[in-house]
Design an enzyme around this catalytic site. Structure first.
Site, mmCIF file in Angstrom:
data_model
loop_
_atom_site.group_PDB
_atom_site.id
_atom_site.type_symbol
_atom_site.label_atom_id
_atom_site.label_comp_id
_atom_site.label_asym_id
_atom_site.label_seq_id
_atom_site.Cartn_x
_atom_site.Cartn_y
_atom_site.Cartn_z
ATOM 1 N N ASP A 153 -66.573 -132.566 11.372
ATOM 2 C CA ASP A 153 -65.822 -133.824 11.323
ATOM 3 C C ASP A 153 -66.475 -134.865 10.429
ATOM 4 O OD1 ASP A 153 -63.729 -132.974 12.859
ATOM 5 O OD2 ASP A 153 -64.459 -133.846 14.732
ATOM 6 N N LYS A 169 -54.722 -142.283 15.491
ATOM 7 C CA LYS A 169 -54.947 -141.012 16.164
ATOM 8 C C LYS A 169 -56.225 -141.030 16.992
ATOM 9 C CE LYS A 169 -54.803 -136.062 15.232
ATOM 10 N NZ LYS A 169 -55.906 -135.624 16.081
ATOM 11 N N LYS A 214 -64.258 -139.640 21.559
ATOM 12 C CA LYS A 214 -62.980 -138.991 21.837
ATOM 13 C C LYS A 214 -63.201 -137.624 22.471
ATOM 14 C CE LYS A 214 -60.340 -137.847 18.265
ATOM 15 N NZ LYS A 214 -59.825 -136.457 18.252
ATOM 16 N N SER A 247 -62.669 -122.479 15.741
ATOM 17 C CA SER A 247 -62.853 -123.768 16.398
ATOM 18 C C SER A 247 -63.474 -123.586 17.776
ATOM 19 C CB SER A 247 -61.505 -124.475 16.532
ATOM 20 O OG SER A 247 -61.639 -125.629 17.343
ATOM 21 N N SER A 248 -64.466 -124.407 18.085
ATOM 22 C CA SER A 248 -65.077 -124.375 19.417
ATOM 23 C C SER A 248 -64.102 -124.787 20.500
ATOM 24 C CB SER A 248 -66.304 -125.292 19.448
ATOM 25 O OG SER A 248 -65.925 -126.644 19.205
ATOM 26 N N ARG A 300 -59.452 -139.378 9.596
ATOM 27 C CA ARG A 300 -60.803 -139.383 9.019
ATOM 28 C C ARG A 300 -60.769 -139.579 7.502
ATOM 29 N NH1 ARG A 300 -63.782 -138.758 13.343
ATOM 30 N NH2 ARG A 300 -63.092 -137.314 14.976
#
Length: 433
Positions: free
Chosen positions: A311, A410, A21, A169-170, A384
């Site tokens: 993640d 998603k 993704k 967050s990157s 997740r």
């Protein structure tokens, strides 16, 4: 409300892992910013990817052809970019995709016109402070609903020295990297603290290079971005997703024998770290040229630093819950602001069915057990969490019911079909609202 009832059983067989993704988002955006035609292969139209496609269409991108392989349900899309963006829609709906929102906000700042970003679920409240600081510094007008979406922005991004913290967050860094090469002057991105999720930055830099954009990486502490660059069209096949493969690796390790196809063992994906973590826990992972195979193993608890692979936290919690001894997951505080508070969600739901997990501020302390009880759990509308709980079902003594099971759409719409292909026994129904 969609629910899945799973009758516990081992999972065995071969699985074709879905495309990454993260790479799909990046390839689509780069193709859209290029002048000319690009072909992007191996795309699945998950909800997040559809949000990015629609968002880039609002900026003038055309999808001129979609070729679908009926056997694999994978798509080859032909994208035509103009080499510049234009405003075809004022409102961009990012659905629940954090990547879409954070990648497209800087792109909107190329226009100098009013653009409104909307979304739903937890995305509405996920933080955008890093961009707001830039807007304040550069005089870009913006408004929101007490820090929540919708977000209205109007103004033009200018080249300069940008400072970003490394433990955010990157996605913010990637968002700037898409746009700064197109500005009229040179820019620098300074990382003021240790950079987490380096793997995602590697993916961005590699994808930009494929589309003829060059950014100099100074040991992840600063990035030099020459201006006046142009994206060139490119053809690209998206590789398999280690984030999704991690669920099947865990399922094979806990109670099964699963061969996972379509993975690039030299991938830059940060979530390839699942291979090292599984090995450290004692998992039986076999590598061949064709696949990576995970076989039923007795695993042990370890200390897991999740700073570079956030993640993976939900499925690592499942592995830890069913290992011998103690597992500690640390440096995972950022996962509290994902689609759910993932530390609270996975600890709460696994504890309901017999796990022994204690939350800490930045992670989880887990005492392993041999099996879980089964019962009723909820995905917290987080893809997740839903997939991790499905894997946990393989070690339950009684059936497991997962509420809000369609959260998998998603990122992995075919997850439940693949679960059945591997021998999973499920019953699906809708309970209404």
């Amino acid at each position: 409300m969609n629910c899945i009832k799973i009758t516990p059983s081992p999972l065995k067989g071969s699985i074709n892992i879905p495309p990454s993704k993260s790479l799909s988002h990046r390839a689509i955006i780069c193709a859209a910013l290029a002048k000319g035609t690009s072909h992007i292969e191996n795309i699945i139209f998950s909800e997040d990817i559809l949000a990015t496609l629609e968002g880039m269409k609002a900026f003038g991108m055309k999808v001129v052809d979609i070729d679908t392989n009926k056997e694999t349900n994978r798509n080859r899309i032909t994208i035509e970019g103009k080499g510049y963006i234009e405003k075809l829609k004022e409102i961009i709906d990012c659905s629940e995709s954090g990547s879409t929102l954070r990648f497209l906000i800087p792109i909107a700042c190329l226009l100098g016109e009013k653009i409104i970003f909307t979304g739903k679920g937890k995305l509405v409240e996920r933080p955008l402070t890093s961009y707001y600081k830039i807007f304040d510094d550069q005089g870009i007008k913006y408004s929101n609903d007490n820090g929540r979406l919708p977000l209205s922005i109007e103004g033009t991004l200018k080249p300069k020295r940008f400072e970003l913290e490394g433990n955010i967050s990157s996605q913010f860094i990637t968002g700037l990297m898409f746009v700064l090469p197109l500005l009229s002057g040179n820019s620098t991105i300074e990382i003021t603290t240790r950079l987490e999720s380096k793997g995602y930055i590697d993916l961005t830099l590699d994808m930009l290079h494929r589309f003829s954009i060059n950014i100099q990486n100074d040991n992840y502490s600063r990035f030099y971005v020459p201006g006046n660059q142009n994206y060139a069209p490119s053809d690209y096949k998206v590789e398999g997703d280690f984030s999704q493969a991690a669920f099947w690796m865990a399922a094979g390790t806990l109670n099964g024998d699963i061969a996972i196809n379509n993975l690039n063992q030299n991938s830059l994906q940060g979530d390839k770290e699942i291979l090292n973590i599984a090995a450290a826990m004692g998992a039986n992972i076999i590598y061949t040229d064709e696949h990576i195979r995970a076989i039923d193993s007795q695993i042990k608890g370890i200390v897991i630093d999740a700073s570079q692979c956030p993640d993976l936290v939900p499925i690592l919690a499942v592995l830890g819950a069913l290992s011998k001894g103690k597992t500690k997951i640390v440096n995972a505080q950022r996962v509290r602001i994902k689609e759910s508070d993932r530390l609270k969600a996975i600890a709460s739901e696994l504890n309901k069915i017999g796990a022994d997990i204690v939350e800490t501020e930045d992670g989880l302390n887990i005492n392993g057990v041999d099996t879980l009880n089964g019962g009723v759990v909820d995905s917290w509308n987080d893809h997740r969490i839903a997939m991790a709980l499905a894997v946990a079902s393989t070690k339950c003594r009684e059936p497991l019911i997962i509420k809000n099971s369609n959260a998998v759409n998603k990122s992995y719409p075919e997850f439940w079909q693949d679960f059945v292909r591997l021998g999973g026994v499920i019953d699906e129904w809708n309970m209404g609202k």
